[in-house]
Write an enzyme that holds these catalytic residues in place. Sequence first.
Site, short mmCIF file in Angstrom:
data_model
loop_
_atom_site.label_atom_id
_atom_site.label_comp_id
_atom_site.label_asym_id
_atom_site.label_seq_id
_atom_site.Cartn_x
_atom_site.Cartn_y
_atom_site.Cartn_z
N GLU A 124 -19.61 -3.19 -3.10
CA GLU A 124 -19.71 -1.85 -2.51
C GLU A 124 -19.14 -0.83 -3.49
O GLU A 124 -18.18 -1.13 -4.22
CB GLU A 124 -18.93 -1.87 -1.18
CG GLU A 124 -18.79 -0.57 -0.45
CD GLU A 124 -20.09 0.03 0.07
OE1 GLU A 124 -20.93 0.37 -0.79
OE2 GLU A 124 -20.24 0.20 1.28
N ASP A 125 -19.70 0.36 -3.51
CA ASP A 125 -19.21 1.36 -4.45
C ASP A 125 -17.91 2.02 -3.98
O ASP A 125 -16.99 2.21 -4.75
CB ASP A 125 -20.28 2.44 -4.73
CG ASP A 125 -20.83 3.07 -3.48
OD1 ASP A 125 -20.89 2.39 -2.45
OD2 ASP A 125 -21.21 4.25 -3.52
N ASP A 128 -14.40 4.61 2.10
CA ASP A 128 -13.87 5.93 2.45
C ASP A 128 -13.21 5.78 3.83
O ASP A 128 -12.09 5.28 3.93
CB ASP A 128 -15.03 6.92 2.42
CG ASP A 128 -14.60 8.36 2.50
OD1 ASP A 128 -13.43 8.61 2.81
OD2 ASP A 128 -15.43 9.26 2.26
N PHE A 177 -14.59 14.85 -3.07
CA PHE A 177 -15.98 14.39 -2.96
C PHE A 177 -16.45 14.02 -4.36
O PHE A 177 -16.62 14.88 -5.22
CB PHE A 177 -16.88 15.46 -2.34
CG PHE A 177 -18.19 14.90 -1.88
CD1 PHE A 177 -18.37 14.50 -0.57
CD2 PHE A 177 -19.25 14.72 -2.78
CE1 PHE A 177 -19.56 13.94 -0.15
CE2 PHE A 177 -20.44 14.17 -2.37
CZ PHE A 177 -20.60 13.77 -1.06
N ARG A 190 -26.66 10.57 -8.81
CA ARG A 190 -26.43 9.13 -8.99
C ARG A 190 -26.49 8.77 -10.47
O ARG A 190 -25.83 7.84 -10.93
CB ARG A 190 -27.47 8.31 -8.22
CG ARG A 190 -27.38 8.39 -6.71
CD ARG A 190 -28.23 7.31 -6.06
NE ARG A 190 -28.54 7.59 -4.66
CZ ARG A 190 -27.78 7.26 -3.63
NH1 ARG A 190 -26.62 6.67 -3.83
NH2 ARG A 190 -28.14 7.54 -2.39
C1 PRP Z 1 -21.59 5.61 1.13
C2 PRP Z 1 -21.02 4.48 0.28
C3 PRP Z 1 -20.50 3.50 1.31
C4 PRP Z 1 -20.13 4.38 2.48
C5 PRP Z 1 -18.64 4.48 2.60
O1 PRP Z 1 -22.89 5.27 1.51
O2 PRP Z 1 -22.02 3.91 -0.55
O3 PRP Z 1 -21.49 2.56 1.68
O4 PRP Z 1 -20.72 5.66 2.24
O5 PRP Z 1 -18.30 5.32 3.65
P1 PRP Z 1 -17.30 4.95 4.82
O6 PRP Z 1 -16.23 4.05 4.27
O7 PRP Z 1 -16.74 6.30 5.24
O8 PRP Z 1 -18.10 4.30 5.94
P2 PRP Z 1 -23.96 6.37 2.01
O9 PRP Z 1 -24.02 6.40 3.50
O10 PRP Z 1 -23.68 7.69 1.35
O11 PRP Z 1 -25.34 5.75 1.48
P3 PRP Z 1 -25.78 5.49 -0.04
O12 PRP Z 1 -24.93 4.37 -0.58
O13 PRP Z 1 -27.22 5.10 0.07
O14 PRP Z 1 -25.57 6.79 -0.81
#
Ligand code: PRP
Length: 205
Positions: A124-125, A128, A177, A190
């Site tokens: 996972e990236d 949050d 952010f 990205r």
């Molecule tokens: C982002 C990120 C995580 C998630 C973390 O995904 O890649 O999967 O938010 O957020 P959280 O811990 O507050 O739940 P996003 O919904 O932006 O989709 P993406 O990866 O396709 O950009």
Amino acid sequence: MSEPIDVRDRDLYAPEQLPVAAPYRADIEGVVLPRGEIEDRVAALADEIATHYADGSAGIHALCVLKGAMRFFTDLLDRLETPHPISEGAIRASRYGMDTSGGEAEIEFLQPEAIAGKDVLVIEDIVDEGHTLQAILDEIQAMRPNSVEVAVLLDKPARRVTEIDARFRGFVIPDEFVVGYGLDYAEQYRDLRHLAVLDPSIYGD
Ligand code: PRP
């Protein structure tokens, strides 16, 4: 196992100090993590993951959480050398659409049948609030894996709602952010090389 690198108190690099693509220079406040530092840390995480599975594995199934983790996933697997076979899978997960406030995590496993009996490594990236990863882990547990570990590049603890236990963590980052290295705002940035703080005027704070 190493502690993540904590960059919460670090000054940002000015956009002109690093090679930042021209269309993005005016949109970012500065760079938190230059690409080279990300790549070195990813290589170190790959070594730690290899050591973790060195004593045996039922077969590693590496799961990329789309789309933000695509670059991290690719770079990590490029560096990961284990004596065990690695299969690759993906999860579509999305909470944040065209704004910065998260909704319900929408999760879709692309090959759910590949998980049973495997040593699953979720890649996972960013963590949050933690809702996305928690929802993913709940679904994986119901699929009867042999084990589950999490590798997350960025840990942003300031807004955490759900406690997450990630064995492999790259960096602890400030409550800003961030975009770049796979992370987006409204599907842009990205492809930015570095991890950067987006100027709040872009998302209307
Ligand atoms: C982002 C990120 C995580 C998630 C973390 O995904 O890649 O999967 O938010 O957020 P959280 O811990 O507050 O739940 P996003 O919904 O932006 O989709 P993406 O990866 O396709 O950009």
